[in-house]
Design an enzyme around this catalytic site. Structure first.
Site, PDB file in Angstrom:
ATOM      1  N   GLU A 290       0.889  -1.171   0.000  1.00 31.55           N
ATOM      2  CA  GLU A 290       0.000   0.000   0.000  1.00 31.55           C
ATOM      3  C   GLU A 290       0.914   1.205   0.000  1.00 31.55           C
ATOM      4  O   GLU A 290       1.572   1.484   0.998  1.00 31.55           O
ATOM      5  CB  GLU A 290      -0.906   0.013   1.238  1.00 31.55           C
ATOM      6  CG  GLU A 290      -1.633  -1.303   1.544  1.00 31.55           C
ATOM      7  CD  GLU A 290      -2.783  -1.604   0.595  1.00 31.55           C
ATOM      8  OE1 GLU A 290      -3.107  -0.743  -0.253  1.00 31.55           O
ATOM      9  OE2 GLU A 290      -3.339  -2.715   0.683  1.00 31.55           O
ATOM     10  N   CYS A 324      -1.758   9.440   3.042  1.00 28.82           N
ATOM     11  CA  CYS A 324      -1.555   8.929   1.680  1.00 28.82           C
ATOM     12  C   CYS A 324      -2.704   9.385   0.805  1.00 28.82           C
ATOM     13  O   CYS A 324      -2.568   9.502  -0.400  1.00 28.82           O
ATOM     14  CB  CYS A 324      -1.470   7.415   1.701  1.00 28.82           C
ATOM     15  SG  CYS A 324      -2.804   6.664   2.617  1.00 28.82           S
TER      16      CYS A 324
HETATM   17  P1  NAP Z   1       8.476   4.885   4.566  1.00 29.52           P
HETATM   18  O1  NAP Z   1       9.557   5.855   4.801  1.00 29.52           O
HETATM   19  O2  NAP Z   1       8.395   4.193   3.260  1.00 29.52           O
HETATM   20  O3  NAP Z   1       8.587   3.787   5.748  1.00 29.52           O
HETATM   21  C1  NAP Z   1       7.593   2.808   5.917  1.00 29.52           C
HETATM   22  C2  NAP Z   1       8.144   1.661   6.738  1.00 29.52           C
HETATM   23  O4  NAP Z   1       9.156   0.966   6.006  1.00 29.52           O
HETATM   24  C3  NAP Z   1       8.802   2.092   8.038  1.00 29.52           C
HETATM   25  O5  NAP Z   1       8.466   1.168   9.047  1.00 29.52           O
HETATM   26  C4  NAP Z   1      10.272   2.018   7.689  1.00 29.52           C
HETATM   27  O6  NAP Z   1      11.096   1.871   8.814  1.00 29.52           O
HETATM   28  C5  NAP Z   1      10.288   0.777   6.831  1.00 29.52           C
HETATM   29  N1  NAP Z   1      11.472   0.589   5.976  1.00 29.52           N
HETATM   30  C6  NAP Z   1      12.274   1.543   5.455  1.00 29.52           C
HETATM   31  N2  NAP Z   1      13.250   0.964   4.713  1.00 29.52           N
HETATM   32  C7  NAP Z   1      13.061  -0.371   4.770  1.00 29.52           C
HETATM   33  C8  NAP Z   1      13.736  -1.506   4.226  1.00 29.52           C
HETATM   34  N3  NAP Z   1      14.794  -1.384   3.460  1.00 29.52           N
HETATM   35  N4  NAP Z   1      13.261  -2.737   4.495  1.00 29.52           N
HETATM   36  C9  NAP Z   1      12.166  -2.892   5.256  1.00 29.52           C
HETATM   37  N5  NAP Z   1      11.487  -1.857   5.815  1.00 29.52           N
HETATM   38  C10 NAP Z   1      11.921  -0.611   5.572  1.00 29.52           C
HETATM   39  O7  NAP Z   1       7.058   5.559   4.812  1.00 29.52           O
HETATM   40  P2  NAP Z   1       6.655   6.637   5.908  1.00 29.52           P
HETATM   41  O8  NAP Z   1       7.454   7.876   5.691  1.00 29.52           O
HETATM   42  O9  NAP Z   1       6.662   6.033   7.257  1.00 29.52           O
HETATM   43  O10 NAP Z   1       5.132   6.880   5.526  1.00 29.52           O
HETATM   44  C11 NAP Z   1       4.723   7.754   4.518  1.00 29.52           C
HETATM   45  C12 NAP Z   1       4.452   7.036   3.226  1.00 29.52           C
HETATM   46  O11 NAP Z   1       3.510   5.987   3.411  1.00 29.52           O
HETATM   47  C13 NAP Z   1       3.826   7.942   2.172  1.00 29.52           C
HETATM   48  O12 NAP Z   1       4.399   7.678   0.923  1.00 29.52           O
HETATM   49  C14 NAP Z   1       2.365   7.539   2.201  1.00 29.52           C
HETATM   50  O13 NAP Z   1       1.645   7.823   1.014  1.00 29.52           O
HETATM   51  C15 NAP Z   1       2.468   6.071   2.439  1.00 29.52           C
HETATM   52  N6  NAP Z   1       1.221   5.545   2.972  1.00 29.52           N
HETATM   53  C16 NAP Z   1       0.419   4.759   2.178  1.00 29.52           C
HETATM   54  C17 NAP Z   1      -0.800   4.311   2.650  1.00 29.52           C
HETATM   55  C18 NAP Z   1      -1.719   3.459   1.822  1.00 29.52           C
HETATM   56  O14 NAP Z   1      -2.626   2.862   2.388  1.00 29.52           O
HETATM   57  N7  NAP Z   1      -1.546   3.363   0.520  1.00 29.52           N
HETATM   58  C19 NAP Z   1      -1.194   4.664   3.935  1.00 29.52           C
HETATM   59  C20 NAP Z   1      -0.359   5.463   4.713  1.00 29.52           C
HETATM   60  C21 NAP Z   1       0.841   5.886   4.226  1.00 29.52           C
HETATM   61  P3  NAP Z   1      11.870   3.172   9.419  1.00 29.52           P
HETATM   62  O15 NAP Z   1      10.829   4.109   9.855  1.00 29.52           O
HETATM   63  O16 NAP Z   1      12.646   2.588  10.504  1.00 29.52           O
HETATM   64  O17 NAP Z   1      12.696   3.713   8.284  1.00 29.52           O
END
Ligand code: NAP
Ligand code: MG
Length: 527
Positions: A290, A324
């Site tokens: 997602e 998002c």
């Molecule tokens: P993010 O930076 O992509 O991080 C998401 C998760 O992935 C965090 O737990 C992060 O851990 C982890 N992660 C990072 N690198 C990784 C790796 N190499 N391997 C495994 N896990 C890893 O996202 P965010 O900044 O927290 O959230 C914002 C984003 O989420 C936006 O793009 C938003 O649109 C999207 N989002 C989508 C939805 C949907 O339903 N489509 C809903 C909400 C949010 P760390 O924090 O420790 O880096």
């Protein structure tokens, strides 16, 4: 969540809450704030587990506030958690589904009972305002319940198929859906309740065991979500909770050969990397992604402009634009452009910003220093290439200097500018004038994302909009939010194109089977 007045909190109803919600939030605020800075362990195999290294979680509202100390996990904790989940799988997968449903429902009830404490935690940790915070917790409880209802409606997904047309034999065929094994849940910072708890509950009801890894910006609320599942009596090892950096702990989990399936919610870039890395396993495993959005609102010359202005405002600036589903692009037909933009500026200038645990504030801070720096860079770019209508400034008076406060920003931007493609994930929305709805639609679809979209106009135009728009969640004429505010069972949530991988929306009819694989059971006996 039930209140004395029988009010049901959802993202549609949260704008007029009964006074009771504020009173109880206020009480919980004092209690939680008196108890900040504690250390929180991981949960592995039913035990509290502490790693060698720790990290502090500070509030984006005021970085002097240390909310808690969390474990900084590594590949070692990834191994321990996966092996605990693997050990627990045989018994949990064979537990009758009715019992799994009972336990997950019990966890939902515990969450309802803890909603004010958890809502305050959410507000302090993410910087959400009061109703957004309570909303995320209430949604999580409903995301626990939805797969339970789904399992019941489908009677455990055990279905008799046709009998083979044999003479001399009776050949029965039974289709059953069965769990995969250890399911990994990686969640983002912005909805640490719903996007941790939703996938977790579906995986559990299906009979998988889970490992949860939340965002480093928000370890606390997911810890409380996991605690509800544990306290409901779900057996040891079925729910494992680990914290630490995505780049090390998260990556080790992705690379672990014993992970059977994954639900990742987060950014496009991280999601695509996970998709590619996860494909290095020995076979193809289910990968529910997602991802981000760049959600448009289209406004027709026939629109109710008041509804459009309020709906766009709420979706652009709720949770500081860090949804998002946030409305980050607005295409307005020329005859109503000036009037709508004037209303939008006016409403934006009335928004209150500050400590979001205070009931008078609608906007809180953005999540961290990096987002704050992004905001300043985008504001500079908009000043240079577009026309800022309001905002584009950080707020630093008094205590606001200790947090990451950014003014809600509206800007005109020439069509074709690169920022029309970028998910800024900040309180910034760009607007443009279009000559026709066709032109608006062409721009609306001209992005790699396809999450949510909103429309304001007459009914015939709305039908055309649903048909043409490339998005998984669509709304017409909604003052409660142009592009935001989905709720399980009402508006199942998921994206097309670069916004999601499964094509089936969470909190909807077709979601739970994503966590199950089919086994057909043919049994033959002589007639
Ligand atoms: P993010 O930076 O992509 O991080 C998401 C998760 O992935 C965090 O737990 C992060 O851990 C982890 N992660 C990072 N690198 C990784 C790796 N190499 N391997 C495994 N896990 C890893 O996202 P965010 O900044 O927290 O959230 C914002 C984003 O989420 C936006 O793009 C938003 O649109 C999207 N989002 C989508 C939805 C949907 O339903 N489509 C809903 C909400 C949010 P760390 O924090 O420790 O880096
Ligand atoms: Mg991030």
């Amino acid at each position: 969540m039930a209140t004395e007045s029988n009010f049901k909190l959802t993202y549609s109803t949260m704008f007029n809450p009964p006074e009771e919600l504020h009173t109880r939030f206020g009480g919980a605020l004092a209690a939680v704030k008196a108890n900040l800075g504690k250390e929180y362990a991981m949960i592995i195999g039913g035990d509290e587990y502490k790693a060698a290294d720790k990290f502090e979680k500070r509030s984006p509202i005021n970085t002097d506030w240390v909310l808690g100390v969390f474990q900084k996990g590594t590949a070692a904790e990834s191994d321990k958690a996966v092996s605990a989940a693997r050990k627990a799988f045989p018994a949990w997968s064979r537990t009758p589904w009715e019992k799994r449903v009972e336990l997950v429902r019990k966890a939902a009830d515990l969450m309802d009972a803890r909603i004010f404490e958890m809502g305050v935690t959410m507000a302090l940790e993410v910087g959400k305002n009061r109703m957004e915070s309570l909303g995320d917790v209430a949604e999580t409880a409903d995301l626990f319940r939805y797969p339970c209802e789904s399992m019941e409606a489908n009677q455990g997904f055990i279905k008799e198929m046709k009998r083979d047309p044999l003479t001399g034999y009776v050949s029965t065929n039974t289709s059953v859906l069965r769990p995969y094994g250890v399911w990994l849940v990686i969640s983002p910072f912005n909805f640490p309740g719903a996007l941790t708890g939703g996938p977790a509950a579906s995986a559990l009801v299906a009979g998988n065991t889970i490992v949860i890894k939340p965002a480093t910006d928000t370890p606390w609320l997911p810890r409380l979500v996991a605690q509800c599942l544990v306290d409901a009596g779900i057996p040891d090892g079925v729910v494992n909770f680990v914290t630490g950096p995505g780049s090390t702990l998260g990556q080790a989990l992705i690379d672990h050969p014993d992970i059977a399936g994954i639900t990742f919610t987060g950014s496009y870039d991280v999601g695509m990397k996970i998709y590619r890395d996860f494909a290095n396993g020995k076979w193809v495993r289910p990968t529910i992604l997602e991802l981000g959005g760049k959600n448009p609102a289209i406004v027709s010359r026939h629109a109710d402009l008041e509804a459009a202005a309020v709906g766009i405002l709420r979706s652009a600036f709720g949770l500081q634009g860090q949804k998002c589903s946030a409305c980050s692009r607005v295409y307005i037909e020329e005859p109503v452009y000036d009037a709508l933009v004037e209303q939008l500026i006016d409403l934006t200038n009335q928004l209150t910003i500050g400590d979001p645990t205070d009931r008078s504030n609608y906007l809180g801070p953005v999540i961290n220093k990096a987002s704050y720096a992004d905001y300043q860079a985008f504001a500079g770019e908009l000043k240079r290439d577009g026309r800022v209508l309001t905002g584009a400034e950080t707020l630093t008076h008094g205590d606001l200097a200790k947090g990451f406060f950014c003014a809600p920003t509206l800007a005109e931007l020439p069509l074709g500018h690169r920022l029309w493609q970028v998910e800024m994930f900040l309180p910034i929305t760009t607007v443009a004038k279009v000559a026709s709805l066709e032109q608006a639609m062409q721009h609306a679809n001209d992005v790699m994302y396809g999450l949510t979209a909103g429309f304001y106009g007459n009914d015939a135009e709305a039908d055309w909009f649903y048909d043409q728009i490339e998005a998984g969640v669509t709304y017409a004429n909604r003052p409660q939010g142009a592009t935001t505010g989905a709720w399980p069972g009402f508006q199942p949530f998921g994206g097309w194109k670069g916004s999601g991988s499964s094509g089936k929306n969470s909190g909807g009819l077709y979601y739970l089977p994503l966590y199950l694989h089919e086994q057909i059971r043919t049994r033959v006996r002589k007639a």
